[in-house]
Motif scaffolding. Structure first.
Motif, PDB file in Angstrom:
ATOM      1  N   ASP B  25       0.863  -1.186   0.000  1.00  0.00           N
ATOM      2  CA  ASP B  25       0.000   0.000   0.000  1.00  0.00           C
ATOM      3  C   ASP B  25       0.900   1.238   0.000  1.00  0.00           C
ATOM      4  OD1 ASP B  25      -1.642   2.100   0.671  1.00  0.00           O
ATOM      5  OD2 ASP B  25      -2.768   0.974   2.184  1.00  0.00           O
ATOM      6  N   PRO B  26       0.923   1.988  -1.111  1.00  0.00           N
ATOM      7  CA  PRO B  26       1.913   3.062  -1.233  1.00  0.00           C
ATOM      8  C   PRO B  26       1.710   4.201  -0.231  1.00  0.00           C
ATOM      9  CG  PRO B  26       0.302   3.175  -3.017  1.00  0.00           C
ATOM     10  CD  PRO B  26       0.041   1.894  -2.268  1.00  0.00           C
ATOM     11  N   ASN B  27       0.507   4.355   0.275  1.00  0.00           N
ATOM     12  CA  ASN B  27       0.222   5.488   1.170  1.00  0.00           C
ATOM     13  C   ASN B  27       0.091   5.088   2.631  1.00  0.00           C
ATOM     14  OD1 ASN B  27       0.053   7.369  -0.990  1.00  0.00           O
ATOM     15  ND2 ASN B  27      -1.971   6.532  -1.481  1.00  0.00           N
ATOM     16  N   LEU B  28       0.428   3.831   2.934  1.00  0.00           N
ATOM     17  CA  LEU B  28       0.134   3.335   4.287  1.00  0.00           C
ATOM     18  C   LEU B  28       0.904   4.107   5.360  1.00  0.00           C
ATOM     19  CD1 LEU B  28      -1.535   1.356   5.880  1.00  0.00           C
ATOM     20  CD2 LEU B  28       0.254  -0.361   5.579  1.00  0.00           C
ATOM     21  N   ARG B  30       2.098   7.171   5.283  1.00  0.00           N
ATOM     22  CA  ARG B  30       1.500   8.508   5.372  1.00  0.00           C
ATOM     23  C   ARG B  30       0.170   8.480   6.140  1.00  0.00           C
ATOM     24  NH1 ARG B  30      -1.546  10.582   0.163  1.00  0.00           N
ATOM     25  NH2 ARG B  30      -3.078   9.223   1.156  1.00  0.00           N
ATOM     26  N   ASN B  31      -0.674   7.511   5.769  1.00  0.00           N
ATOM     27  CA  ASN B  31      -1.997   7.435   6.408  1.00  0.00           C
ATOM     28  C   ASN B  31      -1.899   7.109   7.897  1.00  0.00           C
ATOM     29  OD1 ASN B  31      -2.966   7.856   3.848  1.00  0.00           O
ATOM     30  ND2 ASN B  31      -3.791   5.787   3.570  1.00  0.00           N
ATOM     31  N   LEU B  32      -1.009   6.177   8.241  1.00  0.00           N
ATOM     32  CA  LEU B  32      -0.850   5.820   9.654  1.00  0.00           C
ATOM     33  C   LEU B  32      -0.261   6.988  10.442  1.00  0.00           C
ATOM     34  CD1 LEU B  32       0.569   2.201   9.232  1.00  0.00           C
ATOM     35  CD2 LEU B  32      -1.673   2.797  10.186  1.00  0.00           C
ATOM     36  N   ALA B  34      -0.699  10.019   9.905  1.00  0.00           N
ATOM     37  CA  ALA B  34      -1.724  11.058  10.083  1.00  0.00           C
ATOM     38  C   ALA B  34      -2.553  10.820  11.341  1.00  0.00           C
ATOM     39  CB  ALA B  34      -2.634  11.114   8.857  1.00  0.00           C
ATOM     40  N   GLN B  89       3.643  -1.426  11.738  1.00  0.00           N
ATOM     41  CA  GLN B  89       3.045  -0.084  11.615  1.00  0.00           C
ATOM     42  C   GLN B  89       3.958   0.981  12.212  1.00  0.00           C
ATOM     43  OE1 GLN B  89      -0.762  -0.912  13.495  1.00  0.00           O
ATOM     44  NE2 GLN B  89      -1.806  -1.141  11.523  1.00  0.00           N
TER      45      GLN B  89
END
Lengths: 428, 102
Positions: B25-28, B30-32, B34, B89
């Motif tokens: 997941d390329p945005n994982l 960044r998303n985590l 956030a 994570q």
């Protein structure tokens, strides 16, 4: 200029430059149909404002975002109980929307959404304008369910909820100031779920903090529709029996059925009527009215069920619902912090969908909620919620999260820091 | 190993460890990351007394999170939050913050 102030300006400047670059990139490639899509966000609270910012930020300005919000400024519900206690003013919990426009290129429409055509994908606003969308973000907050006796002008003017921070917060503070020493302030709490589980109990502490100094013969009477304090129960009860001994009385299982505005009396399902000098009645709640109009209220005729990977309505395509309006996952509170977290999951998903990338399958959300026992001594409750792919919902991680052991000024400092950061994260 | 065996091995991996078999997941990260911004600031640039995470070396963030998780570093709240994230994570979040400008 202090270090923090300088850093803040630097951060805002950097964010502004990034936003401007994103907007320019969008313009430069316009002839080729560069915009990856149009998003309309209805409601500029913790959910909607965060979604507007993050969709702009994470799309590099490629997704056009219009935010529809009737209020001139954002007024924070978190910390607004300090205005009732008198240690803060409403200005201290008010933040402008200008950061979203200047730093991120959000198109701000100061208006109220009156109708949503989910077939044609258009939002109509009170001024008559129509706003087309590819994806709609509805962050309507809560509206109040009807209560017997509450519809008269006299009732609406005198019996306040102050459960949406703003004019009612200021008016309730005035009522407390005008109340003679020896009077009774009563707060009526609806059966859960409602916005901000610990909020009513924090409010009781803040009013007691004010009475203790200014009106020590007065009384705070908590009339709770629930069988027990719904959040941080041990901590609040300890505060009432120690710091506010003799000032606060807690009564459980008081499910209110109506009010008599003339006599400021509350009626209950099974308990005796209660009269108060200042009556703070928090009615039962449902998703904001525009959610009903849009047809996304699917649970119990009150809340909006969503797909937790995208926050898209389970019923209406292309409509994403955030914040207090949703049918929550197990142990997920209706809080401003959580609405901000919903918004980021939704923003990531919407940008992915509009730019042809896969939607993240493993989102996480957290909650951190500080409650002020005094003007500076604070307790927290925290939790982490991981998406469970089998149950298709968020589940609180066992063993993670928890409560403060007691209230401390150190957590007070962290609470004020939290406010600065979440307000900037949502609005700047 | 011929191609059929490779295909079989891949299929087996998909059954036993579906998460590993999927495209990353390329945005994982960044998303985590956030999820931390409410207290540590957007992109880890804090406006308050709580520490900024932007530009902090990855190993430092991982070490601190592990110390919070194990109760070896005093905290008011981070010992509770650190237990909510998997080691993978934490690695992703730390790498993402380390790459942000201070």
């Amino acid at each position: 200029m202090s270090m923090q102030r300088r850093d803040f300006l630097k951060a805002v400047g950097a964010a502004g430059a990034a936003g401007a670059a994103g907007a320019m990139a969008g313009c430069a490639s316009m002839p080729g149909g560069a915009s990856a899509g149009k998003v309309v966000v209805v409601g500029g609270g913790y959910g909607g404002a965060t979604a507007a910012k993050y969709i702009r930020m994470w799309s590099g300005g490629r997704v056009d975002v219009t935010l529809v919000e009737p209020n001139e400024s954002f007024v924070s519900c978190p910390l607004s109980n300090l205005v009732l206690g008198g240690s803060k003013t409403i200005a201290d919990v008010t933040v402008p929307y200008s950061g979203l426009v200047k730093n991120h290129g959000v198109n701000l429409v100061r208006d109220i959404a009156t109708a949503i055509d989910t077939e044609k994908r258009v939002v109509r606003v009170a001024s008559g304008a129509s706003l087309p969308y590819d994806r709609l973000v509805l962050s309507p907050g809560i509206d109040f369910m009807s209560v017997a006796g509450m519809n008269s002008v006299e009732a609406m003017d005198n019996i306040l909820h102050a459960w949406k921070a703003g004019p009612q917060t200021v008016a309730l503070r005035r009522q407390l100031e005008a109340m003679p020493d020896g009077g009774v302030y009563a707060i009526v709490i609806p059966v859960a779920p409602y916005r901000c589980p610990p909020g009513p109990y924090e409010r009781a502490c803040q009013v007691a903090w004010y009475f203790k100094r200014a009106k020590p013969k007065s009384k705070v009477l908590i009339l709770d529709g629930n069988p027990d304090v719904t959040s941080k129960a041990g901590l609040f009860k300890k505060a009432w029996s120690e710091d506010y001994k003799g000032l606060v009385e807690y009564r459980n299982n008081h499910v209110a059925t109506g009010v008599d505005a003339k006599t400021k009396t509350v009626k209950f399902e099974t308990a005796d009527d209660v009269r108060a000098d200042v009556l703070n009645f928090i009615p039962p709640q449902s998703a904001g009215d525009i959610a009903r109009q849009a047809g996304v209220i699917t649970a119990n005729n009150r809340w909006c069920e969503v797909d937790f990977l995208t926050f898209e309505s389970v019923k209406v395509k292309n409509v994403h619902v955030l914040g207090d309006a949703i049918q929550i996952a197990p142990a997920m509170p209706k809080s401003g912090h959580m609405a901000n977290q919903h918004a980021k999951v939704a923003a990531a998903a919407i940008v992915s969908i509009l730019t042809g990338q896969p939607v993240s399958a493993t989102p996480v959300v957290t909650n951190t909620c500080y409650s002020f026992i005094t003007d500076k001594d604070v307790v927290h409750v925290a939790s982490v919620h991981q998406f469970d792919k089998d149950k298709k919902t968020f589940l609180a991680v066992p063993g993670a999260g928890g409560l403060s052991p007691t209230w401390t000024p150190l957590e007070g400092e962290y609470a004020f820091s939290w406010a600065k950061n979440i307000w900037a994260d949502t609005l700047a | 190993m011929d191609s059929r065996h490779i295909a079989f091995a891949a299929a087996l991996a998909a059954v036993t460890a579906p998460a590993l078999a999927q495209a990353p997941d390329p945005n994982l990260g960044r998303n985590l990351a956030a999820t931390c911004a409410n207290c540590h600031g957007t992109n880890g640039v804090s406006q308050g007394v709580v520490a900024s995470l932007a530009g902090v070396p990855k190993a430092d963030i991982v070490d601190k999170m592990n110390a919070f998780r194990d109760g070896k570093r005093p905290a008011t709240i981070m010992h509770q939050l650190a237990k909510g994230y998997t080691p993978e994570q934490v690695e992703l979040v730390a790498a993402w913050f380390a790459a942000q400008k201070r």
